[in-house]
Design a protein around this motif. Structure first.
Motif, PDB file in Angstrom:
ATOM      1  N   LEU A 223       7.209   4.167  -5.551  1.00  0.00           N
ATOM      2  CA  LEU A 223       6.663   2.858  -5.196  1.00  0.00           C
ATOM      3  C   LEU A 223       6.362   2.806  -3.699  1.00  0.00           C
ATOM      4  N   THR A 225       5.216   0.097  -0.541  1.00  0.00           N
ATOM      5  CA  THR A 225       4.935  -1.240  -0.027  1.00  0.00           C
ATOM      6  C   THR A 225       4.364  -1.104   1.375  1.00  0.00           C
ATOM      7  N   GLU A 233       2.639  -6.089  -0.926  1.00  0.00           N
ATOM      8  CA  GLU A 233       2.420  -5.767  -2.333  1.00  0.00           C
ATOM      9  C   GLU A 233       2.971  -4.388  -2.637  1.00  0.00           C
ATOM     10  N   GLU A 234       3.828  -4.314  -3.632  1.00  0.00           N
ATOM     11  CA  GLU A 234       4.412  -3.037  -4.052  1.00  0.00           C
ATOM     12  C   GLU A 234       3.564  -2.441  -5.170  1.00  0.00           C
ATOM     13  N   LYS A 235       3.207  -1.159  -5.023  1.00  0.00           N
ATOM     14  CA  LYS A 235       2.397  -0.514  -6.060  1.00  0.00           C
ATOM     15  C   LYS A 235       2.951   0.865  -6.371  1.00  0.00           C
ATOM     16  N   ILE A 236       2.650   1.325  -7.565  1.00  0.00           N
ATOM     17  CA  ILE A 236       3.064   2.657  -7.990  1.00  0.00           C
ATOM     18  C   ILE A 236       2.064   3.680  -7.466  1.00  0.00           C
TER      19      ILE A 236
END
Length: 248
Positions: A223, A225, A233-236
């Motif tokens: 993940l 951020t 926004e946290e994304k994979i």
């Protein structure tokens, strides 16, 4: 001096126990016939209305400490030709500039201005593991292994001791977090991956020379951020994107 914080990389990991695991806890009074060496547990998990048991977990400090110790046998201090463990005669590195110091902190060096990049959370058992413990273990969620010293002349067992272990196939989940600052390079992330590999090839906890503590790290997801964007926004992401995170 380190620059502004760009963001946080979080490795969501699962640790699978492959051989009996012993990370020591404390017991103020060991009764006669009791367990000599207990594993560390947390008394917060209530399983049902009638049963409440202390649950084994893996402290983040145990993971982080062992990872650092292993890396210092392959990493070198800034400007040295020897690995850290030999250069510092067994003491942790305090140069404040090498990859180990940037990730784990410069040992007893109050003058360093580099922030510690690495955070390792405590790892707690998965629900599947707790179900397995309930099914196969009576009483505490551990096995008790009896060990002895052998009399070399008579061949008889002496001084039996009882040691708790987390059973194989148990799994624990948690996060390894890496702060990314402006100017940092991907080699810091690669060093963490190298530390995980070293730990898998060695052991976690105590009594590794007797076969304890073989573990496997399973990276569930990565993940990212980005703190430069609002709102956060946290994304994979995948490992192929890590270079862009450090290079962007």
């Amino acid at each position: 001096m380190s620059k502004a914080l760009k963001g946080i990389i979080k490795l969501e990991c699962k640790i699978r126990v492959l051989t009996g695991l012993h990370i020591g806890g404390s017991k103020e009074n060991v009764e006669i016939g009791g367990i000599d060496n207990i594993v560390i547990k947390v008394p917060v998990l209530k399983l049902d209305e009638a049963i409440e048991r202390d649950v084994p977990y893996i402290p983040g400090s145990s993971i982080k400490g062992k990872m650092r110790a292993l890396l210092e046998w392959v990493e070198k201090p800034e400007g040295s030709m020897q690995v850290i463990a030999l250069e510092n005669k067994g003491e942790p590195c305090n140069c404040g500039r090498c990859r180990v110091c940037k990730l784990f902190g410069a040992h007893k060096n109050a003058k360093t201005e580099e922030p510690v990049r690495l955070r390792v959370e405590d790892f707690y058992p998965t629900e599947k593991t707790i179900d397995m413990w309930k099914k196969f273990l009576d009483g505490d969620f551990v096995e008790v292994k009896v060990e002895n010293t052998i009399d070399r002349i008579k061949g008889t067992a002496l001084h039996p001791r009882h040691q708790e272990r987390v059973i194989p196939f148990s799994e624990f989940t948690g996060f390894i977090k890496i702060r990314v600052h402006e100017g940092d390079r991907k080699e810091l992330f690669d060093t963490i991956i190298r530390g995980i590999q070293l730990l898998e090839d060695d052991y976690l906890g105590g009594s590794g020379s007797r076969g304890y503590g073989k573990v496997k790290f399973i990276k569930e997801k990565i993940l990212w951020t980005d703190y430069r964007k609002q709102p956060f926004e946290e994304k994979i992401v995948d490992e192929n994107e890590i270079a862009n995170i450090y290079g962007a």
